[in-house]
Design a protein around this motif. Structure first.
Motif, PDB file in Angstrom:
ATOM      1  N   SER A 230       6.017  25.323 -12.083  1.00 44.28           N
ATOM      2  CA  SER A 230       7.307  25.149 -12.518  1.00 44.28           C
ATOM      3  C   SER A 230       8.303  26.228 -12.926  1.00 44.28           C
ATOM      4  N   GLU A 231       9.357  27.057 -12.748  1.00 40.44           N
ATOM      5  CA  GLU A 231      10.381  27.637 -13.435  1.00 40.44           C
ATOM      6  C   GLU A 231      10.189  27.128 -14.470  1.00 40.44           C
ATOM      7  N   GLU A 232      10.717  26.017 -14.363  1.00 38.87           N
ATOM      8  CA  GLU A 232      12.114  24.846 -15.025  1.00 38.87           C
ATOM      9  C   GLU A 232      10.699  25.181 -16.065  1.00 38.87           C
ATOM     10  N   ALA A 233       9.917  24.707 -16.964  1.00 39.56           N
ATOM     11  CA  ALA A 233       8.620  23.864 -18.339  1.00 39.56           C
ATOM     12  C   ALA A 233       9.199  23.753 -18.293  1.00 39.56           C
ATOM     13  N   ALA A 234      11.320  24.000 -19.722  1.00 38.38           N
ATOM     14  CA  ALA A 234      11.560  23.200 -20.626  1.00 38.38           C
ATOM     15  C   ALA A 234      12.234  21.444 -20.170  1.00 38.38           C
ATOM     16  N   ALA A 235      12.960  21.564 -18.968  1.00 41.47           N
ATOM     17  CA  ALA A 235      12.952  20.646 -18.757  1.00 41.47           C
ATOM     18  C   ALA A 235      12.868  19.824 -17.922  1.00 41.47           C
ATOM     19  N   LEU A 236      10.789  20.211 -17.342  1.00 42.01           N
ATOM     20  CA  LEU A 236      10.101  19.711 -16.961  1.00 42.01           C
ATOM     21  C   LEU A 236       9.033  19.152 -18.328  1.00 42.01           C
ATOM     22  N   GLY A 237       9.425  19.966 -19.066  1.00 42.39           N
ATOM     23  CA  GLY A 237       8.342  19.578 -19.911  1.00 42.39           C
ATOM     24  C   GLY A 237       9.393  18.311 -21.126  1.00 42.39           C
ATOM     25  N   ALA A 238      10.164  17.909 -20.806  1.00 45.13           N
ATOM     26  CA  ALA A 238      11.570  17.103 -21.461  1.00 45.13           C
ATOM     27  C   ALA A 238      10.926  16.243 -20.418  1.00 45.13           C
ATOM     28  N   ALA A 239      10.765  16.273 -19.397  1.00 51.97           N
ATOM     29  CA  ALA A 239      10.307  14.685 -18.656  1.00 51.97           C
ATOM     30  C   ALA A 239       9.004  14.096 -18.342  1.00 51.97           C
ATOM     31  N   VAL A 240       8.073  14.897 -19.028  1.00 54.48           N
ATOM     32  CA  VAL A 240       7.372  14.641 -19.057  1.00 54.48           C
ATOM     33  C   VAL A 240       7.445  13.738 -20.352  1.00 54.48           C
ATOM     34  N   GLN A 241       7.792  14.176 -21.258  1.00 52.14           N
ATOM     35  CA  GLN A 241       7.790  13.298 -22.739  1.00 52.14           C
ATOM     36  C   GLN A 241       8.437  12.242 -22.470  1.00 52.14           C
ATOM     37  N   ALA A 242       9.070  12.703 -21.555  1.00 51.50           N
ATOM     38  CA  ALA A 242       9.903  11.119 -21.082  1.00 51.50           C
ATOM     39  C   ALA A 242       9.611  10.336 -20.804  1.00 51.50           C
ATOM     40  N   LEU A 243       8.772  10.626 -19.363  1.00 49.73           N
ATOM     41  CA  LEU A 243       7.303   9.600 -19.294  1.00 49.73           C
ATOM     42  C   LEU A 243       6.245   8.876 -20.175  1.00 49.73           C
ATOM     43  N   TRP A 244       5.989   9.565 -20.749  1.00 44.79           N
ATOM     44  CA  TRP A 244       5.144   9.387 -22.067  1.00 44.79           C
ATOM     45  C   TRP A 244       5.791   8.601 -22.697  1.00 44.79           C
ATOM     46  N   CYS A 245       7.226   8.641 -23.030  1.00 46.71           N
ATOM     47  CA  CYS A 245       8.010   7.497 -23.960  1.00 46.71           C
ATOM     48  C   CYS A 245       7.879   6.175 -22.905  1.00 46.71           C
ATOM     49  N   LEU A 246       8.273   5.877 -21.658  1.00 47.41           N
ATOM     50  CA  LEU A 246       8.493   4.684 -21.108  1.00 47.41           C
ATOM     51  C   LEU A 246       7.228   4.430 -20.973  1.00 47.41           C
ATOM     52  N   GLU A 247       5.794   5.464 -20.851  1.00 53.13           N
ATOM     53  CA  GLU A 247       5.039   4.223 -20.805  1.00 53.13           C
ATOM     54  C   GLU A 247       4.593   3.640 -22.526  1.00 53.13           C
TER      55      GLU A 247
ATOM     56  N   GLY B  46       3.052   5.482 -25.373  1.00 57.03           N
ATOM     57  CA  GLY B  46       1.895   6.160 -25.239  1.00 57.03           C
ATOM     58  C   GLY B  46       1.509   6.869 -26.541  1.00 57.03           C
ATOM     59  N   THR B  47      -0.330   7.040 -26.416  1.00 60.21           N
ATOM     60  CA  THR B  47      -0.192   7.280 -27.660  1.00 60.21           C
ATOM     61  C   THR B  47      -0.116   8.919 -27.982  1.00 60.21           C
ATOM     62  N   PRO B  48      -0.982   9.235 -29.265  1.00 64.40           N
ATOM     63  CA  PRO B  48      -0.941  10.698 -29.081  1.00 64.40           C
ATOM     64  C   PRO B  48      -1.592  12.195 -28.438  1.00 64.40           C
ATOM     65  N   ASP B  49      -2.770  11.174 -27.801  1.00 67.73           N
ATOM     66  CA  ASP B  49      -3.735  11.658 -26.553  1.00 67.73           C
ATOM     67  C   ASP B  49      -3.365  11.533 -25.612  1.00 67.73           C
ATOM     68  N   ARG B  50      -2.283  10.940 -25.179  1.00 67.13           N
ATOM     69  CA  ARG B  50      -1.462  10.546 -24.010  1.00 67.13           C
ATOM     70  C   ARG B  50      -0.950  11.137 -23.863  1.00 67.13           C
ATOM     71  N   ILE B  51      -0.205  12.129 -24.341  1.00 71.00           N
ATOM     72  CA  ILE B  51       0.584  13.025 -24.260  1.00 71.00           C
ATOM     73  C   ILE B  51      -0.090  14.535 -23.365  1.00 71.00           C
ATOM     74  N   LYS B  52      -1.552  14.693 -24.010  1.00 73.19           N
ATOM     75  CA  LYS B  52      -2.562  15.499 -23.152  1.00 73.19           C
ATOM     76  C   LYS B  52      -2.785  15.536 -22.485  1.00 73.19           C
ATOM     77  N   SER B  53      -2.963  13.733 -21.653  1.00 70.02           N
ATOM     78  CA  SER B  53      -3.159  13.382 -20.866  1.00 70.02           C
ATOM     79  C   SER B  53      -3.002  13.746 -19.118  1.00 70.02           C
ATOM     80  N   LEU B  54      -1.696  12.880 -20.324  1.00 69.49           N
ATOM     81  CA  LEU B  54       0.053  13.864 -18.893  1.00 69.49           C
ATOM     82  C   LEU B  54       0.016  15.485 -18.155  1.00 69.49           C
ATOM     83  N   CYS B  55       0.161  15.904 -19.589  1.00 70.36           N
ATOM     84  CA  CYS B  55       0.656  17.409 -19.233  1.00 70.36           C
ATOM     85  C   CYS B  55      -1.101  17.505 -18.398  1.00 70.36           C
ATOM     86  N   ALA B  56      -1.750  17.451 -18.471  1.00 73.93           N
ATOM     87  CA  ALA B  56      -2.894  17.820 -17.911  1.00 73.93           C
ATOM     88  C   ALA B  56      -3.007  17.273 -16.586  1.00 73.93           C
ATOM     89  N   GLU B  57      -2.745  16.168 -16.081  1.00 71.66           N
ATOM     90  CA  GLU B  57      -1.713  15.030 -15.046  1.00 71.66           C
ATOM     91  C   GLU B  57      -0.846  15.969 -14.166  1.00 71.66           C
TER      92      GLU B  57
END
Length: 494
Positions: A424-441, A443-454
């Protein structure tokens, strides 16, 4: 289809991505350009009305059916900008941006009052530089005292978008640590630094929330304006570099993200506070817990765009000419300080082209030297990382520079580190979306790392390895630093 939306409020445009997190793909994206107010004194400003209009315009470009499926929103924004609002949420003055260098005098005043650079570093993990927010706040107080009396909300650009979405006034540690009013090690506002500006400033600053907390939920007003569901969570968000770290998977030690846009940044994740402000490495917090040591230069693609415009070249022609030159550009060097500069701290800096002779004066060499100069400026950050014991395994390249095969190879050769590019060329926007997903879940601090891996994928076809030019660039980098040392005194005091 389940969607998390990521908004990125940049300097040149506002972008929105709708990320289908079940299918792990961007379902739709849209953007709206932004204007810039520029003046000879270093002023760089925008207006909140432009942000409001761009937000509405970008969402209106997206399919209504997809907008209705948004389950959470995250916001990324250009760091350090000062958004002053009155008690009704109305703008009191233009937004002074990260690349505004008109506040050099305020920086000197605050540093002297604090007791010198060492005291500022102790409190803020950074030097007091024109790019940061604190001197902008003092500038408003000094230049518009009547406006100052009406000041009620102090926001950063991403916090302003959160405010538009939710009506809530909050901040998080990542972006707050770029204000020079915040102690990154303690993750708290610095009462001492605030008091240097005004005795009431500390009380005006927003409450701090954790990275995995909601900034709020989408209000009825925002839902109607943007055509998105009311009541869905809005994550804490963060600065564009903090969101870029999530969007590139730079969430563990050893990986660095290098962003080559209008500004240039180099940053990496750390489990403990790391900073070397005297060598340009700022001590910021991340927006997922942990810390994000970062170097920022104000002039990156600015240099290539200015020279490309000077020669009347297309992007493709510029790259073609630069590729025809040898690594090191036969001794031609560019100091790329078209905007003044933050690293090194030369707010009055000016750009120059040097090293020209009868035999090397060519458009090819000047074009290549412009590209190389942006990377030389960021290599100082890599050197600072290494001195602090950070061993880089890989650089993840984003921004306009990542689109160029030549620039990717130049980065790998100058840095002498393998380079990869996210899909993805839109790293900041995608990062914001993944953080939003983390918030929706929730999640724990470790979960954001696994979300990035996914969810964060790399484009193997765009990788670059250090090659035969490494030695030549070591010599050219020494030349660049010697030239910088010789010319810097010209820009320090005038």
């Amino acid at each position: 289809m389940k969607i998390a939306a990521g908004i990125d409020l940049g300097t040149q445009s506002l972008k929105v991505v709708l990320y289908d997190y079940e299918e792990k793909r961007i379902a739709a994206q849209a953007s709206c350009p932004l204007e810039l107010i520029s003046k000879e004194d270093g002023t760089r400003e925008q207006k909140t009305e432009w942000y409001d209009a761009a937000l509405k315009n970008a969402f209106e470009k997206l399919p209504a059916e997809l907008r209705s499926r948004i389950e959470a929103v995250g916001v990324s924004g250009q760091q350090h900008g000062f958004v002053p609002l009155d008690k009704d949420g109305k703008s009191l003055y233009n937004v002074k941006l990260w690349n505004d260098t008109s506040t050099a005098e305020e920086c000197r005043t605050l540093t002297e009052q604090a007791g010198g650079d060492a005291e500022v570093i102790r409190e803020a993990g950074n030097l007091m530089l024109p790019g940061f927010t604190a001197p902008k706040i003092l500038w408003l107080k000094n230049h518009f005292p009547e406006v100052w009396k009406k000041l009620h909300y102090i926001l950063l650009p991403h916090d302003y978008v959160n405010y538009v979405l939710t009506g809530n006034y909050v901040m998080e540690a990542g972006d707050a640590s770029g204000t020079a009013l915040f102690n990154p090690a303690k993750r708290a506002w610095s009462q001492k630094l605030c008091s240097l500006i005004d005795e009431h400033l500390y009380d005006l600053l927003a409450p701090l929330i954790a990275s995995d907390e909601q900034a709020g939920t989408v209000s009825e007003k925002a839902a109607r304006l943007l055509g998105i569901p009311e009541g869905i969570p809005v994550s804490s968000g963060g600065g564009d570099n903090m969101m870029g770290a999530i969007g590139t998977g730079t969430v563990s030690d050893g990986f660095l993200t290098m962003s080559m846009g209008t500004s240039g940044t180099l940053y990496g994740y750390s489990d403990k506070p790391i900073a070397d402000p005297e060598h340009g490495l700022s001590g910021f917090c991340s927006s997922m817990g942990g810390w994000l040591p970062l170097l920022c230069t104000m002039n990156c693609t600015v240099a290539t765009e200015q020279i490309r415009s000077l020669f009347g070249l297309s992007v493709a022609d510029f790259d073609r000419l630069a590729a025809a030159a040898e690594p090191g550009a036969q001794g031609v060097r560019v100091l790329p300080f078209f905007n003044g500069e933050r690293t090194p701290n030369l707010p009055k800096g000016r750009a120059s082209i040097t090293g020209l002779t009868m035999t090397n004066s060519s458009r090819q060499n000047i074009c290549r030297a412009a590209m190389e100069s942006a990377v030389f400026a960021l290599k100082g950050g890599l050197d600072a990382f290494k001195k602090l014991g950070f061993e880089p395994k890989e650089i993840r390249l984003i921004g306009g520079g990542a689109k160029s095969p030549l620039w990717r190879q130049i980065v790998a050769d100058i840095m002498n580190v393998p380079v990869s590019v996210p899909v993805s060329e839109e790293a900041a926007a995608l990062g914001a979306a993944v953080q939003a997903l983390w918030c929706l879940e929730g999640g724990t601090p470790d979960r954001i790392k696994s979300l990035c891996a996914e969810h964060i994928r790399l484009n193997k076809e765009k990788s670059a390895q250090p090659g035969s030019a490494v030695c030549e660039y070591e010599r050219a980098y020494r030349d660049y630093n010697e030239l910088l040392g010789q010319l810097s005194p010209l820009y320090t005091h005038g």
